[in-house]
Design an enzyme around this catalytic site. Structure first.
Site, PDB file in Angstrom:
ATOM      1  N   LEU A 108      12.100  52.176  26.166  1.00 33.56           N
ATOM      2  CA  LEU A 108      10.651  52.199  26.384  1.00 33.56           C
ATOM      3  C   LEU A 108      10.212  51.482  27.659  1.00 33.56           C
ATOM      4  CD1 LEU A 108       9.516  51.722  22.682  1.00 33.56           C
ATOM      5  CD2 LEU A 108       9.799  53.850  23.975  1.00 33.56           C
ATOM      6  N   CYS A 109      11.165  51.137  28.528  1.00 35.77           N
ATOM      7  CA  CYS A 109      10.827  50.519  29.811  1.00 35.77           C
ATOM      8  C   CYS A 109      10.339  51.567  30.793  1.00 35.77           C
ATOM      9  CB  CYS A 109      12.050  49.833  30.421  1.00 35.77           C
ATOM     10  SG  CYS A 109      12.386  48.224  29.741  1.00 35.77           S
ATOM     11  N   HIS A 110       9.347  51.191  31.587  1.00 34.18           N
ATOM     12  CA  HIS A 110       8.852  52.071  32.639  1.00 34.18           C
ATOM     13  C   HIS A 110       9.791  52.043  33.834  1.00 34.18           C
ATOM     14  CE1 HIS A 110       5.188  51.264  30.325  1.00 34.18           C
ATOM     15  NE2 HIS A 110       4.746  52.401  30.807  1.00 34.18           N
ATOM     16  N   MET A 147      12.254  42.598  31.935  1.00 34.42           N
ATOM     17  CA  MET A 147      13.408  43.343  31.429  1.00 34.42           C
ATOM     18  C   MET A 147      14.423  43.600  32.541  1.00 34.42           C
ATOM     19  SD  MET A 147      12.955  43.432  28.271  1.00 34.42           S
ATOM     20  CE  MET A 147      14.394  44.413  27.919  1.00 34.42           C
ATOM     21  N   GLU A 148      13.932  43.853  33.735  1.00 35.08           N
ATOM     22  CA  GLU A 148      14.833  44.077  34.864  1.00 35.08           C
ATOM     23  C   GLU A 148      15.616  42.814  35.209  1.00 35.08           C
ATOM     24  OE1 GLU A 148      12.086  47.384  34.636  1.00 35.08           O
ATOM     25  OE2 GLU A 148      11.778  45.228  34.488  1.00 35.08           O
ATOM     26  N   ASP A 176      34.377  41.592  32.630  1.00 35.74           N
ATOM     27  CA  ASP A 176      35.248  42.740  32.862  1.00 35.74           C
ATOM     28  C   ASP A 176      36.334  42.424  33.886  1.00 35.74           C
ATOM     29  OD1 ASP A 176      36.083  45.543  32.729  1.00 35.74           O
ATOM     30  OD2 ASP A 176      35.211  45.690  34.726  1.00 35.74           O
TER      31      ASP A 176
END
Length: 168
Positions: free
Chosen positions: A82-84, A120-121, A135
């Site tokens: 739901l992130c733009h 969020m970014e 990793d």
């Protein structure tokens, strides 16, 4: 099963009937938005020595992790449903070696000029940076632990500035 949600709910990604939706930001003012997030990966002392010496089998661990973190910030809307999608204007990622705690701290600052924030970014950037370290070093240390991923501050928008309280 559909549940009813209180119209005053702080969970903006749900409508009045409890259905998930993308928040409408069309009427919001575009402002300079900044978010800073951070997190840590702990590892064995020998693994940290590989990271700091640049002798890890896969190459420059922190250099690759920095690029991965920047790329992740730019792709956040592909990962979080739901992130733009945002026109990010800046991503700065820094790593700090904490030899005493056998850790690497990651800090990401993300900026845009837009109608929604970049928390969020910034969080995605940090987490992917830490995952990349994992990793690249997992052959030497599968027990690494990522911890304390959080937003440290945000600026801009209607809600203004916010800074996290220092950890106890």
């Amino acid at each position: 099963m559909t549940t009813s949600t209180d119209a005053a709910s702080p969970l903006t990604h749900f409508d009045a009937t409890g259905q998930a939706h993308m928040v409408d930001v069309g009427a919001k003012d575009a402002t300079h938005r900044i978010a800073v997030a951070a997190g840590t990966i702990r590892m064995q002392p020998a693994t940290l020595a590989l990271v700091t010496s640049g002798s890890a089998k896969k190459g420059d661990v922190l250099g690759v992790a920095r690029i991965a973190a920047i790329m992740a910030a730019k792709r956040t809307s592909d990962l979080i449903p739901l992130c733009h999608p945002l026109a990010i204007t800046r991503v700065a990622v820094d790593f700090e070696i904490d030899a005493a705690n056998h850790s690497v701290h990651c800090r990401a600052q993300v900026e845009t000029y837009g109608k929604t924030g970049v928390e969020m970014e910034a969080l995605t950037s940090v987490q992917v940076g830490l995952l990349t370290i994992y990793d690249m070093c997992k052959a030497a240390d599968r027990g690494m632990v990522m911890t304390n991923v959080r937003v440290l501050e945000k600026h801009g928008g209607k809600s203004g500035d916010w800074t996290a309280q220092p950890e106890a």
